[in-house]
Enzyme design. Structure first.
Site, mmCIF file in Angstrom:
data_model
loop_
_atom_site.group_PDB
_atom_site.id
_atom_site.type_symbol
_atom_site.label_atom_id
_atom_site.label_comp_id
_atom_site.label_asym_id
_atom_site.label_seq_id
_atom_site.Cartn_x
_atom_site.Cartn_y
_atom_site.Cartn_z
ATOM 1 N N GLN B 33 -3.174 58.476 14.964
ATOM 2 C CA GLN B 33 -2.280 57.345 15.251
ATOM 3 C C GLN B 33 -2.767 56.098 14.518
ATOM 4 O O GLN B 33 -2.041 55.127 14.389
ATOM 5 C CB GLN B 33 -2.271 57.044 16.758
ATOM 6 C CG GLN B 33 -1.921 58.223 17.629
ATOM 7 C CD GLN B 33 -0.539 58.762 17.311
ATOM 8 O OE1 GLN B 33 0.389 57.990 17.112
ATOM 9 N NE2 GLN B 33 -0.406 60.082 17.243
ATOM 10 N N HIS B 34 -4.004 56.133 14.089
ATOM 11 C CA HIS B 34 -4.626 54.927 13.527
ATOM 12 C C HIS B 34 -5.264 55.303 12.196
ATOM 13 O O HIS B 34 -6.482 55.528 12.126
ATOM 14 C CB HIS B 34 -5.691 54.389 14.504
ATOM 15 C CG HIS B 34 -6.273 53.073 14.105
ATOM 16 N ND1 HIS B 34 -7.261 52.936 13.145
ATOM 17 C CD2 HIS B 34 -6.022 51.819 14.554
ATOM 18 C CE1 HIS B 34 -7.602 51.656 13.034
ATOM 19 N NE2 HIS B 34 -6.866 50.966 13.868
ATOM 20 N N PHE B 35 -4.475 55.531 11.128
ATOM 21 C CA PHE B 35 -3.024 55.364 11.081
ATOM 22 C C PHE B 35 -2.407 56.680 10.600
ATOM 23 O O PHE B 35 -3.106 57.438 9.904
ATOM 24 C CB PHE B 35 -2.676 54.229 10.108
ATOM 25 C CG PHE B 35 -3.277 52.905 10.519
ATOM 26 C CD1 PHE B 35 -2.597 52.067 11.392
ATOM 27 C CD2 PHE B 35 -4.533 52.515 10.055
ATOM 28 C CE1 PHE B 35 -3.142 50.837 11.760
ATOM 29 C CE2 PHE B 35 -5.079 51.294 10.438
ATOM 30 C CZ PHE B 35 -4.398 50.458 11.291
ATOM 31 N N ILE B 40 -8.417 56.060 10.070
ATOM 32 C CA ILE B 40 -9.546 55.119 9.984
ATOM 33 C C ILE B 40 -10.104 54.928 11.392
ATOM 34 O O ILE B 40 -9.336 54.729 12.341
ATOM 35 C CB ILE B 40 -9.085 53.746 9.437
ATOM 36 C CG1 ILE B 40 -8.621 53.890 7.979
ATOM 37 C CG2 ILE B 40 -10.193 52.707 9.532
ATOM 38 C CD1 ILE B 40 -7.930 52.647 7.447
#
Lengths: 144, 171
Positions: B33-35, B40
């Site tokens: 989700q990140h990203f 990261i």
């Protein structure tokens, strides 16, 4: 030819040096601008200190003013009143008693209680802690 | 998923310093989700990893009898990204500790297995409160909810269980 006596390395720190040390500590601990750290600024209302910040300020003052030949250690309750005000002989119905005022003045000669003393409301006690009171505290302690 | 943001303690000088590492893996859901498409390690979780390292260090100083709570992030800088396959190292030291709390500081480093070099990517200054000694005088429950099973597991896996108090929940 007589030699000039050497300056002692333990000469007391001058007031401007203390002021700049206190300013540095408050800028680092509270993230405020140096311009806002004026003597009359109140630590809580003007500079936004929260409860953990008092401990941070205490630790940073210790570090800033400790020298190789002299530690600068602050005991609990020496700089701020801490839990002293939970004592019922010192505070009654939210107001500091006569005995409480005597104890406060005795333990905290670096604080100007003249305005506070008019209503003695414990909730307003933090208003008495200003940049000036920290400077006075350091100055007295370094002289002691 | 468990709220464990360090994998192992690699150095421990009681009362002074603790070093811990975390391996960043594509198996971690949050990275997707990140990203999306560009995983990261979130900076906020690196700060949490540092807090867990420094918090264990502070807790160990009192035999894990005090409830140690992260009270203030005085400063935190993270200047480079960490991606899956890389390793993070948190090096935390106690600046000052007393009955009310502790101030800690340290570094965040990153290692890429392709060159094996540790590079400093961040610095942190953090305050912890011993909440039973908090200034407001609020009473907290007796059981030590801070140093639960997750922390014990990390210390045990790192061969440091000798530092755990025999009865961590009581005084």
């Amino acid at each position: 030819m007589p030699t000039k006596p050497q300056e002692s390395p333990t000469l007391p720190m001058a007031r401007p040096e203390i002021e700049s040390g206190v300013r540095e500590v408050l800028c680092d601990a509270l993230g405020v601008d140096a311009d806002d750290v004026v003597p009359a600024a109140r630590i809580k209302s003007d500079l936004g200190a929260e409860s953990i910040d008092y401990l941070d300020i205490m630790f940073r003052l210790e570090k800033r003013f400790t020298t190789p030949d002299r530690p600068f250690k602050i005991a609990q309750g020496e700089l701020f009143p801490e839990n002293m005000l939970s004592d019922p002989t010192l505070v009654e119905n939210g107001k500091v008693t006569d005995k409480g005022m005597t104890v406060l003045k005795e333990r905290m000669p670096h604080v100007d209680f003249s305005t506070f003393e008019k209503d003695r409301n414990v909730a307003n006690l933090s208003e008495t802690f200003t940049v000036k009171s920290l400077i006075e505290f350091v100055e007295r302690k370094l002289k002691a | 998923m468990r709220w464990m943001w360090i994998d192992a303690v690699t150095a421990f000088e009681p009362g002074h310093r603790m070093v811990a590492v975390k391996n960043v893996s594509l198996a971690e859901d949050h990275l997707h989700q990140h990203f999306p498409g560009r995983p990261i390690m979130p900076g906020s979780l690196m700060i949490e990893g540092f807090a867990q390292t420094a918090g264990i260090l502070v807790g160990a100083t009192e035999g894990f009898r005090e409830k140690v709570i992260l009270a203030k992030i005085a400063r935190a800088t993270i200047e480079q990204d960490v991606v899956p396959g890389q390793c993070i190292r948190y090096d935390a030291s106690i600046e000052r500790i007393d009955s009310a709390g502790a101030s800690t500081r340290g570094t965040i480093e990153r290692m890429d297995h392709r060159d094996g070099a540790w590079v400093r990517i961040g610095e942190v200054e953090m305050m912890f409160s011993h909440i039973d000694q908090n200034r407001a005088g609020v009473a907290f429950p007796e059981e030590n909810f801070v140093f639960g099973e997750n922390f014990r597991a990390i210390l045990q896996a790192s061969g440091l269980d000798r530092f755990l108090a025999k009865e961590p929940h009581g005084r």
